[in-house]
Structures are given as C-alpha cells and as structure tokens.
Scaffold this active site. Structure first.
Site, PDB file in Angstrom:
ATOM      1  N   ARG A   1     -13.053  65.262   8.765  1.00 30.86           N
ATOM      2  CA  ARG A   1     -14.440  65.718   8.980  1.00 30.86           C
ATOM      3  C   ARG A   1     -14.607  67.165   8.531  1.00 30.86           C
ATOM      4  NH1 ARG A   1     -15.830  65.553  14.656  1.00 30.86           N
ATOM      5  NH2 ARG A   1     -13.599  65.739  14.929  1.00 30.86           N
TER       6      ARG A   1
ATOM      7  N   ASN B   1     -16.783  60.798  13.939  1.00 36.13           N
ATOM      8  CA  ASN B   1     -15.821  59.721  14.135  1.00 36.13           C
ATOM      9  C   ASN B   1     -16.478  58.563  14.864  1.00 36.13           C
ATOM     10  OD1 ASN B   1     -13.669  61.151  13.004  1.00 36.13           O
ATOM     11  ND2 ASN B   1     -13.007  61.969  14.967  1.00 36.13           N
TER      12      ASN B   1
END
Length: 91
Positions: free
Chosen positions: A19, A37
């Site tokens: 990320r 996520n």
C-alpha cells in the site's frame, strides 16, 4: 480524459509495504484515490486520473512496487468518477 478504475490486486500484497509503495507511485503520477487491505488478503484500489497516467499506474502496480510483494493477478474495471477525491490515501 479523466477515468476511474477499481483495481483488485491478489498475491502476497499485505504486510509487505504494498500500500505504501502504491501510494508513492500514485503521488508521482498525480493519481487520486484510495488503497486498502481486504479481509481476503487482496488489496483494493480505487483510482482516478488521466487515461495515460492510469495506464502507467496499473502497469507499475502489476510489476509489484514493493520488493517483498508477489503479484498473482490484477483485475480492473471502470467505475464512476468521484468528484470529492483530491489526493491519494493509503487506508
């Protein structure tokens, strides 16, 4: 032309800096959106940008921006533009 995409990335993409690396790429390319996520182990991205920047973004994501990640698949589909997005955030 501004376009928006929902992108689902599967593989070893959680707990490996994926990320954070995705946000860095998005910031460099001027992408707006969010990355987070999912409980199934995938990473979900909603992004919008000019079509050339979006193509470059998806290409870079597909090559694993994190050295510890492993990409098994990247699926994307068009979604409506979100007028309220002005930056890219890792959630």
């Amino acid at each position: 032309m501004l376009i928006a995409k929902k992108i689902i990335v599967r593989g070893r993409v959680q707990g490996v800096g994926f990320r954070y690396s995705t946000k860095n790429i998005a910031d460099k390319l001027g992408i707006q959106g969010n990355v987070w996520n999912e409980t199934d182990g995938s990473v979900h991205i909603e992004a919008q940008a000019e079509s050339d920047a979006m193509s470059d973004f998806i290409s870079k994501i597909s090559m694993s921006p994190s050295p510890y990640a492993r990409i098994d698949s990247v699926d994307s589909k068009d979604i409506p533009i979100n007028e309220h997005l002005h930056r890219f955030r890792a959630l």
